[in-house]
Structure formats: C-alpha cells, structure tokens
Design a protein around this motif. Structure first.
Motif: not given
Length: 144
Positions: A40, A70, A72, A85, A87
């Motif tokens: 990620r 992760n 983000e 933010w 993802e």
C-alpha cells in the motif's frame, strides 16, 4: 552541492520532495513494481507520482505512519481545494487498478497487477502522458 530530488528513509517511511522529476519517478516506480512485493505504501507513491502531487502527511506519530503504510495519503489535488485524506487504489495488488494506469490505447497481455503497473508507469514516463482523471479512479474504487 546536491540539487537533485531529496529522498530520505526513516523507520520505513518514504519521503518525496516537491522538486521531483515526474518522468524519472514514474520509470523508477515501474522498476520497483517488478522488484518489490505489492504494498500500500508503494501504491501511495505511485498515486503521488502519477498525479504529480505530494503526500502532506507529516508522519509525526504512529497513526500517521500506519496511514502511509496502509495507502492513506493527505493530499491537495488542486491548489486551494484544501488537504483531504484519501485511500489510494491498490495498484500493485489488483489488476483492474493497475490497468487504470495504462495510457489510452496501450494494452498488455500481462495478467498480474505488478507487471501491468510497471508497464503502465514506464509507458507513461516515456510518452509523457497526462495523469488519469482523479474522478475515474474514485469511480473505479467504488466499483462502478
């Protein structure tokens, strides 16, 4: 005196300078897709390089470090939009997201995400392709 892009590794976190050469970064990330396991964090670096933006996550605590790991990111897509933010899509793990990086008209016979991702990034670097539309990636992420 060193005048190139600044890259530092600290506790496994990857910092990207604002003075980056997008073509070199895309080509290098393509190489990394082939030689590193899917992650990620790498997905986040790909997203930033493709869109020529920086992750503004200050990485000052464990939560922010975990966010980076992760996938983000804390980004501003357009000046004045403010930080948000997001993802990022799992480009290195899922084929449909890797294929979304391919320049229009380029097809590949690869069926694994990392090979498609590498091909797409290196093709974008060599052809100086514009970034994909952010809304298309958001729709892809939602499964439309």
């Amino acid at each position: 005196m060193f005048t190139g892009p600044l890259r530092l590794y600290l506790h496994g976190a990857f910092f990207i300078s604002t003075e980056q050469n997008a073509t070199v970064d895309l080509y290098g990330l393509g190489y990394r897709c082939l030689h590193e396991p899917a992650s990620r964090r790498l997905d986040g670096e790909i997203y930033c390089a493709v869109h020529n933006i920086s992750d503004s996550n200050p990485l000052i605590n464990d939560q922010q470090l975990h966010a980076r790991e992760n996938g983000e990111l804390l980004v501003e897509h357009c000046p004045g939009d403010g930080l948000a933010w997001i993802e990022v899509p799992p480009f290195t793990a899922e084929l449909k997201y890797a294929e979304s990086l391919l320049p229009k008209g380029l097809f590949t016979f690869y069926r694994d995400a990392r090979s498609v991702c590498a091909t797409a990034l290196q093709a974008r670097a060599l052809a100086n392709e514009p970034p994909p539309v952010v809304s298309n990636l958001v729709q892809l992420r939602r499964g439309y």
